[in-house]
Design a protein around this motif. Structure first.
Motif, PDB file in Angstrom:
ATOM      1  N   ALA A  97      -4.773  10.390  -5.411  1.00  0.00           N
ATOM      2  CA  ALA A  97      -5.805   9.571  -4.764  1.00  0.00           C
ATOM      3  C   ALA A  97      -5.991   9.943  -3.289  1.00  0.00           C
ATOM      4  N   ASN A  98      -4.972  10.565  -2.685  1.00  0.00           N
ATOM      5  CA  ASN A  98      -5.069  10.896  -1.249  1.00  0.00           C
ATOM      6  C   ASN A  98      -6.221  11.852  -0.958  1.00  0.00           C
ATOM      7  N   ARG A  99      -6.663  12.622  -1.938  1.00  0.00           N
ATOM      8  CA  ARG A  99      -7.766  13.554  -1.719  1.00  0.00           C
ATOM      9  C   ARG A  99      -9.098  12.825  -1.528  1.00  0.00           C
ATOM     10  N   PHE A 100      -9.128  11.504  -1.890  1.00  0.00           N
ATOM     11  CA  PHE A 100     -10.364  10.717  -1.755  1.00  0.00           C
ATOM     12  C   PHE A 100     -10.293   9.741  -0.574  1.00  0.00           C
ATOM     13  N   VAL A 101      -9.160   9.762   0.170  1.00  0.00           N
ATOM     14  CA  VAL A 101      -8.971   8.770   1.249  1.00  0.00           C
ATOM     15  C   VAL A 101     -10.035   8.906   2.341  1.00  0.00           C
ATOM     16  N   SER A 102     -10.313  10.132   2.703  1.00  0.00           N
ATOM     17  CA  SER A 102     -11.268  10.337   3.798  1.00  0.00           C
ATOM     18  C   SER A 102     -12.698   9.991   3.403  1.00  0.00           C
ATOM     19  N   SER A 103     -12.985  10.072   2.107  1.00  0.00           N
ATOM     20  CA  SER A 103     -14.362   9.833   1.661  1.00  0.00           C
ATOM     21  C   SER A 103     -14.572   8.448   1.052  1.00  0.00           C
ATOM     22  N   SER A 104     -13.502   7.742   0.756  1.00  0.00           N
ATOM     23  CA  SER A 104     -13.652   6.436   0.089  1.00  0.00           C
ATOM     24  C   SER A 104     -12.781   5.385   0.777  1.00  0.00           C
ATOM     25  N   PRO A 105     -13.428   4.469   1.488  1.00  0.00           N
ATOM     26  CA  PRO A 105     -12.651   3.401   2.137  1.00  0.00           C
ATOM     27  C   PRO A 105     -11.832   2.580   1.106  1.00  0.00           C
ATOM     28  N   GLU A 106     -12.404   2.385  -0.056  1.00  0.00           N
ATOM     29  CA  GLU A 106     -11.695   1.589  -1.074  1.00  0.00           C
ATOM     30  C   GLU A 106     -10.407   2.302  -1.490  1.00  0.00           C
ATOM     31  N   ILE A 107     -10.473   3.618  -1.706  1.00  0.00           N
ATOM     32  CA  ILE A 107      -9.287   4.376  -2.100  1.00  0.00           C
ATOM     33  C   ILE A 107      -8.266   4.347  -0.972  1.00  0.00           C
ATOM     34  N   ALA A 108      -8.780   4.476   0.279  1.00  0.00           N
ATOM     35  CA  ALA A 108      -7.877   4.472   1.431  1.00  0.00           C
ATOM     36  C   ALA A 108      -7.118   3.155   1.515  1.00  0.00           C
ATOM     37  N   SER A 109      -7.857   2.036   1.329  1.00  0.00           N
ATOM     38  CA  SER A 109      -7.234   0.714   1.397  1.00  0.00           C
ATOM     39  C   SER A 109      -6.225   0.528   0.251  1.00  0.00           C
ATOM     40  N   ALA A 110      -6.620   0.943  -0.964  1.00  0.00           N
ATOM     41  CA  ALA A 110      -5.730   0.792  -2.128  1.00  0.00           C
ATOM     42  C   ALA A 110      -4.501   1.660  -1.988  1.00  0.00           C
ATOM     43  N   SER A 111      -4.671   2.867  -1.454  1.00  0.00           N
ATOM     44  CA  SER A 111      -3.534   3.769  -1.288  1.00  0.00           C
ATOM     45  C   SER A 111      -2.538   3.195  -0.301  1.00  0.00           C
ATOM     46  N   LYS A 112      -3.070   2.596   0.786  1.00  0.00           N
ATOM     47  CA  LYS A 112      -2.194   1.987   1.788  1.00  0.00           C
ATOM     48  C   LYS A 112      -1.420   0.807   1.187  1.00  0.00           C
ATOM     49  N   GLN A 113      -2.142  -0.017   0.407  1.00  0.00           N
ATOM     50  CA  GLN A 113      -1.515  -1.188  -0.200  1.00  0.00           C
ATOM     51  C   GLN A 113      -0.472  -0.757  -1.234  1.00  0.00           C
ATOM     52  N   ALA A 114      -0.796   0.244  -2.039  1.00  0.00           N
ATOM     53  CA  ALA A 114       0.134   0.734  -3.062  1.00  0.00           C
ATOM     54  C   ALA A 114       1.386   1.316  -2.423  1.00  0.00           C
ATOM     55  N   GLN A 115       1.212   2.035  -1.314  1.00  0.00           N
ATOM     56  CA  GLN A 115       2.362   2.617  -0.634  1.00  0.00           C
ATOM     57  C   GLN A 115       3.268   1.530  -0.071  1.00  0.00           C
ATOM     58  N   LEU A 116       2.665   0.418   0.370  1.00  0.00           N
ATOM     59  CA  LEU A 116       3.443  -0.722   0.883  1.00  0.00           C
ATOM     60  C   LEU A 116       4.318  -1.317  -0.226  1.00  0.00           C
ATOM     61  N   TYR A 117       3.680  -1.564  -1.424  1.00  0.00           N
ATOM     62  CA  TYR A 117       4.460  -2.101  -2.567  1.00  0.00           C
ATOM     63  C   TYR A 117       5.601  -1.146  -2.951  1.00  0.00           C
ATOM     64  N   PHE A 118       5.336   0.160  -2.819  1.00  0.00           N
ATOM     65  CA  PHE A 118       6.287   1.171  -3.246  1.00  0.00           C
ATOM     66  C   PHE A 118       7.459   1.288  -2.264  1.00  0.00           C
ATOM     67  N   ASP A 119       7.173   1.388  -0.955  1.00  0.00           N
ATOM     68  CA  ASP A 119       8.196   1.701   0.037  1.00  0.00           C
ATOM     69  C   ASP A 119       8.965   0.478   0.516  1.00  0.00           C
ATOM     70  N   GLN A 120       8.294  -0.674   0.574  1.00  0.00           N
ATOM     71  CA  GLN A 120       8.930  -1.823   1.202  1.00  0.00           C
ATOM     72  C   GLN A 120       9.333  -2.930   0.205  1.00  0.00           C
ATOM     73  N   LYS A 121       8.493  -3.161  -0.808  1.00  0.00           N
ATOM     74  CA  LYS A 121       8.799  -4.248  -1.763  1.00  0.00           C
ATOM     75  C   LYS A 121       9.456  -3.739  -3.046  1.00  0.00           C
ATOM     76  N   TYR A 122       9.454  -2.423  -3.261  1.00  0.00           N
ATOM     77  CA  TYR A 122      10.061  -1.805  -4.447  1.00  0.00           C
ATOM     78  C   TYR A 122       9.466  -2.340  -5.759  1.00  0.00           C
TER      79      TYR A 122
END
Length: 577
Positions: A508-533
């Motif tokens: 999904a990172n390949r669409f971050v620069s072109s899609s605000p929705e993907i960028a927001s979802a990627s950030k949120q998903a990374q938060l669940y992954f790195d901090q909340k497990y």
């Protein structure tokens, strides 16, 4: 005027014709009545009374004849003249025009003829009865004469078969013959009605005598010979068996034999007095008593061979079960040092020991009775059958107890093997998770993992005791196996969700620069992954956003992942083999 005259002539003519028709019809009615009366004269009762007179009737039969004759005179002298008068009245009435009176006279005349006809039939039936009775009585005389002659000859020729009953039978026959003489006199003197009453009693008495003569010989034979021979045979057999050391339960043979002989004497006296029905019942009772005596002898004869054979077998069987119980006691004592015995194994073994002791005591009593010639073989045989059954049950329970205890070491070995496998599986699970370098684990997964570790440690402690409880250990193994399976599912899902979440975020990172929705979802998903497990939530967040951006893309990523995982699994299995 002319018309009126013609009408009067027609009416008068019609009346005349009606009167003529009425007279002719009345004449026919009178003729019919007369013809009916002529039928009464066709029965020749005068001749029949003349024949009945020749029977020389007396007594009740003469009275019956007189009654019939008086009825006949009343018929001839009163009924017939009355009928003639009625016919004449019908004819006279026909000459006038009183239609109602003519009709009544005609009906009365016909009724008188019917009454006369009925009386004639009664008179004729009464005469026929006198003839029939007289004829039947003469036939009965011939038959009874033959029958009494036969009975007299039978009493004379077979007097021995009747025993002491002969005198009363002859007297009974003589009494019957006296009644027969009375019947003969009444019949020949012409009093069939009185003879009929005597004949009824005569037939009943004769039938009773014939029944006695048919039944008494067999009853007499049984009482005078058959029963005595059987009692003598029983008495001889009883004494022979006693000399051979046979015994009988509640031995009352002598008293019973004496009682039956007294009953025979009483029955013979009753038979002499022709109390045949009473004797027949007594004979049945005597036969039953004798059958019971025979059965008692036969029971002991048949029981002895079985007892002698079973005595040796039961002795060996008791020794076998006793040794088996002792061996089982030693084994239980040894097992009790290493295992907790939860199913009253030792108590059951003691109970078997007590049951065997009771059987041993009964067996000793039996062998002593046989040795001292006091044994009642039929009683011992019944006891032996129960002893064999009880010993069989004890042996079966011993085998069950042995099978349940012999499995304890094997179950312990299996439990220790399971404990080792559980420990290895948990190590492998931790290694798999560590190999994925995950940032952390959820509290839920760590609690599940820790719970299984605690269960394994508890099992290890239980199996480290000096005396282990295999029932409890088997239950723990089952529980741990179930919880291990559940933890396997959770571990697989944890690794699958984490791996797929990483791969999807990277794609999904390949669409971050072109899609605000993907960028927001990627950030949120990374938060669940790195901090909340929370790898499942991380995967759900990024996969939904990616599907909106490019439909079917996540499905392809997921399918490629599980296909690759399957290939690795198959390769690993081949390497293991």
């Amino acid at each position: 005027m002319l018309t009126l005259l013609i009408g009067i002539i027609v009416v008068v003519g019609a009346c005349y014709l009606g009167f003529v028709f009425y007279q002719r019809r009345t004449i026919k009615m009178a003729t019919d009545v007369y013809e009916n009366k002529r039928d009464l004269n066709k029965i020749p009762l005068d001749d029949e009374f003349a024949l009945a007179k020749k029977l020389n009737l007396t007594g009740e039969s003469q009275k019956k004849y007189d009654q019939l004759y008086n009825k006949y005179q009343h018929y001839k002298n009163q009924l017939l003249p009355s009928i003639d008068e009625g016919i004449a009245e019908v004819k006279d009435d026909g000459k006038g025009i009183n239609f109602i009176k003519t009709r009544n006279d005609w009906q009365n005349a016909n009724q008188a003829i019917e009454d006369a006809n009925s009386e004639l039939k009664e008179i004729q039936a009464g005469l026929a009865q006198l003839y029939d009775l007289n004829k039947q009585h003469y036939l009965a005389l011939e038959e009874l004469e033959k029958k009494y002659k036969r009975l007299r000859e039978e009493l004379l020729n077979k007097n021995e078969s009747f025993g002491t009953s002969i005198d009363h039978l002859e007297k009974t026959l003589a009494d019957i013959e006296g009644t027969f003489d009375e019947f003969t006199q009444l019949t020949k003197s012409g009093d069939p009605n009185s003879a009929e009453e005597v004949l009824s009693d005569l037939n009943a008495s004769t039938s009773k005598l014939e029944s006695y003569m048919e039944r008494i010989p067999k009853l007499n034979s049984m009482l005078t010979k058959e029963f005595n021979d059987q009692l003598q045979e029983i008495q001889t057999g009883y004494h022979e068996l006693k000399t051979k050391h046979y015994n009988f339960p509640k031995d009352n043979f002598p008293q019973t034999i004496e009682r039956v002989r007294t009953q025979i004497k009483t029955s013979l006296k009753q038979l002499e007095n022709l109390d045949v029905d009473v004797v027949a019942k007594s004979v049945d009772d005597i036969a039953d008593s004798i059958d019971h005596l025979y059965d008692a002898l036969d029971l002991e004869l048949k029981a002895r061979p079985h007892v002698e054979k079973n005595t040796k077998v039961i002795g060996e069987y008791i020794a076998h079960v006793r040794k088996q119980n002792s061996d089982l006691a030693l084994r239980l004592e040894s097992l009790n040092k290493s295992y907790v015995l939860n199913h009253q194994e030792i108590e059951n073994n003691h109970q078997y020991d007590q049951q065997i002791a009771i059987i041993e005591k009964q067996y000793a009593k039996q062998t002593q009775a046989i040795k001292t010639s006091q044994a009642v073989f039929s009683v011992i045989y019944q006891e032996q059958q129960k002893m064999m059954k009880d010993l069989g049950q004890i042996e079966a329970l011993q085998k069950q107890l042995f099978q349940s205890t012999i499995q304890l070491p094997g179950k312990e070995k299996q439990a220790r093997s399971s404990l080792a496998k559980f420990d290895l599986e948990m190590r492998n699970k931790k290694r798999r998770i560590d190999n994925h370098n995950l940032p952390g684990l959820s509290d839920d997964y760590q609690d599940a993992f820790a719970a299984v570790v605690r269960e394994i440690n508890h099992l290890n402690d239980a199996m480290s005791q000096p005396q282990i409880d295999m029932d409890d250990i088997s239950k723990q193994v089952i529980i741990i196996r179930s919880d291990m399976d559940t933890l396997d599912d959770k571990t697989n899902k944890l690794i699958d969700d984490a791996t797929l979440a990483e791969q999807t975020i990277q794609y999904a990172n390949r669409f971050v620069s072109s899609s605000p929705e993907i960028a927001s979802a990627s950030k949120q998903a990374q938060l669940y992954f790195d901090q909340k497990y929370d790898y499942q939530k991380s995967l759900d967040t990024i996969s939904k956003a990616l599907e909106k951006q490019s439909s079917g893309m996540f499905t392809k990523i997921r399918d490629d992942y599980f296909a690759a995982k399957k290939r690795v699994g198959s390769t690993k299995k081949r390497d293991d083999h």
